[in-house]
Design a protein around this motif. Structure first.
Motif, short mmCIF file in Angstrom:
data_model
loop_
_atom_site.label_atom_id
_atom_site.label_comp_id
_atom_site.label_asym_id
_atom_site.label_seq_id
_atom_site.Cartn_x
_atom_site.Cartn_y
_atom_site.Cartn_z
N ALA A 55 0.90 -0.97 0.15
CA ALA A 55 0.12 -0.07 -0.02
C ALA A 55 0.90 1.17 0.11
O ALA A 55 0.53 2.30 -0.33
N GLY A 56 1.93 1.11 0.44
CA GLY A 56 2.86 2.39 0.56
C GLY A 56 2.48 3.15 1.77
O GLY A 56 3.26 4.40 1.94
N SER A 57 1.81 2.66 2.59
CA SER A 57 1.46 3.51 3.78
C SER A 57 2.71 3.82 4.68
O SER A 57 3.57 2.92 4.78
N THR A 58 2.86 4.81 5.24
CA THR A 58 3.91 5.19 5.95
C THR A 58 3.79 5.52 7.39
O THR A 58 2.74 6.33 7.55
N TYR A 59 4.61 5.37 8.33
CA TYR A 59 4.54 5.68 9.72
C TYR A 59 5.62 6.22 10.36
O TYR A 59 6.69 5.94 10.17
N TYR A 60 5.66 7.25 11.13
CA TYR A 60 6.66 7.74 11.83
C TYR A 60 6.52 8.06 13.30
O TYR A 60 5.46 8.22 13.73
N VAL A 61 7.71 8.03 14.17
CA VAL A 61 7.58 8.46 15.60
C VAL A 61 7.31 9.96 15.46
O VAL A 61 7.84 10.57 14.58
N ASP A 62 6.98 10.70 16.34
CA ASP A 62 6.52 11.81 16.47
C ASP A 62 7.75 12.99 16.17
O ASP A 62 7.80 13.84 15.75
N SER A 63 8.79 12.32 16.80
CA SER A 63 10.07 13.20 16.89
C SER A 63 10.70 13.43 15.77
O SER A 63 11.48 14.33 15.38
N VAL A 64 10.27 12.49 14.74
CA VAL A 64 10.88 12.88 13.22
C VAL A 64 9.81 13.01 12.19
O VAL A 64 10.17 13.61 11.13
N LYS A 65 8.82 13.38 12.60
CA LYS A 65 7.71 13.79 11.46
C LYS A 65 7.92 15.11 11.03
O LYS A 65 8.36 15.92 11.71
N GLY A 66 7.94 15.24 9.37
CA GLY A 66 8.23 16.48 9.05
C GLY A 66 9.73 16.60 8.63
O GLY A 66 9.99 17.50 8.04
N ARG A 67 10.61 15.83 9.27
CA ARG A 67 12.12 15.73 8.82
C ARG A 67 12.37 14.47 8.32
O ARG A 67 13.46 14.49 7.42
N PHE A 68 11.79 13.34 8.48
CA PHE A 68 12.35 12.24 7.93
C PHE A 68 11.24 11.62 6.94
O PHE A 68 10.01 11.78 7.18
N THR A 69 11.70 11.08 5.85
CA THR A 69 10.90 10.63 4.80
C THR A 69 11.17 8.93 4.56
O THR A 69 12.60 8.88 3.99
N ILE A 70 10.26 8.00 4.68
CA ILE A 70 10.52 6.77 4.27
C ILE A 70 10.00 6.38 2.76
O ILE A 70 8.81 6.88 2.73
N SER A 71 10.86 5.71 1.88
CA SER A 71 10.20 5.32 0.73
C SER A 71 10.72 3.95 0.30
O SER A 71 11.58 3.41 0.84
N ARG A 72 10.12 3.62 -0.74
CA ARG A 72 10.47 2.27 -1.11
C ARG A 72 10.57 2.27 -2.76
O ARG A 72 10.32 2.93 -3.54
N ASP A 73 11.49 1.38 -3.19
CA ASP A 73 12.02 1.00 -4.45
C ASP A 73 11.82 -0.43 -4.67
O ASP A 73 12.55 -1.23 -4.43
N TYR A 74 10.74 -0.74 -5.33
CA TYR A 74 10.24 -2.09 -5.81
C TYR A 74 11.44 -2.73 -6.76
O TYR A 74 11.85 -3.81 -6.43
N ALA A 75 11.82 -2.24 -7.78
CA ALA A 75 12.83 -2.94 -8.58
C ALA A 75 14.03 -3.11 -7.88
O ALA A 75 14.77 -4.07 -8.28
N LYS A 76 14.49 -2.26 -7.07
CA LYS A 76 15.48 -2.64 -6.24
C LYS A 76 15.29 -3.30 -4.98
O LYS A 76 16.50 -3.69 -4.36
N ASN A 77 14.32 -3.56 -4.70
CA ASN A 77 13.81 -4.19 -3.22
C ASN A 77 14.60 -3.46 -2.11
O ASN A 77 15.26 -4.17 -1.20
N THR A 78 14.54 -2.22 -2.10
CA THR A 78 15.35 -1.45 -1.36
C THR A 78 14.40 -0.14 -0.43
O THR A 78 13.37 0.33 -1.13
N VAL A 79 14.53 -0.09 0.58
CA VAL A 79 13.88 1.15 1.33
C VAL A 79 14.78 2.11 1.78
O VAL A 79 15.98 1.99 2.22
N HIS A 80 14.27 3.40 1.65
CA HIS A 80 15.21 4.64 2.05
C HIS A 80 14.72 5.35 3.05
O HIS A 80 13.52 5.39 3.36
N LEU A 81 15.57 5.97 3.70
CA LEU A 81 15.27 6.92 4.69
C LEU A 81 15.87 8.27 4.62
O LEU A 81 17.06 8.34 4.74
N GLN A 82 15.11 9.23 4.19
CA GLN A 82 15.76 10.72 3.80
C GLN A 82 15.59 11.38 5.28
O GLN A 82 14.40 11.59 5.73
#
Length: 124
Positions: A55-82
């Motif tokens: 689904a791509g739903s994302t969740y964050y702890v309050d202390s990082v909301k607005g500063r961190f972004t989690i994303s996924r790359d299906y083709a590379k089977n990889t998750v990123h955290l910006q």
């Protein structure tokens, strides 16, 4: 056998940015959840962010909301955290994964696979 390998950690000044990556090998995660946790010096491991593969739903702890972004790359089977960094973000960051669509994405006990961790240090 599933392996999770984190990369992208290092030393950064407060206000700077880092992007962590977690590459999964051994199986394709077409469903389930992948998460990031961290362990600050002298403290317990804590939830940071999670994403549902399908689904791509994302969740964050309050202390990082607005500063961190989690994303996924299906083709590379990889998750990123910006991340936009603050000194209190200093910790060892761990990637975790489960094949199942767990409800308690914040709870370490529901994750089946873990990376070895990558150190992130934020200087003030």
């Amino acid at each position: 056998q599933v392996q999770l390998v984190e990369s992208g950690g290092g030393l950064v000044q407060a206000g700077g940015s880092l992007r962590l990556s977690c590459a999964a090998s051994g199986r394709a995660f077409s469903s389930g959840v992948m998460g990031w946790f961290r362990q600050p010096p002298g403290k317990e491991r804590e939830f940071v962010a999670a994403i549902r593969w399908s689904a791509g739903s994302t969740y964050y702890v309050d202390s990082v909301k607005g500063r961190f972004t989690i994303s996924r790359d299906y083709a590379k089977n990889t998750v990123h955290l910006q991340m936009d960094m603050k000194p209190e973000d200093t910790a060892v960051y761990y990637c975790a994964a489960t094949r199942f669509s767990i409800a308690a994405y914040w709870d370490t006990k529901y994750y089946e696979y873990w990376g070895r961790g990558t150190q992130v240090t934020v200087s003030s």
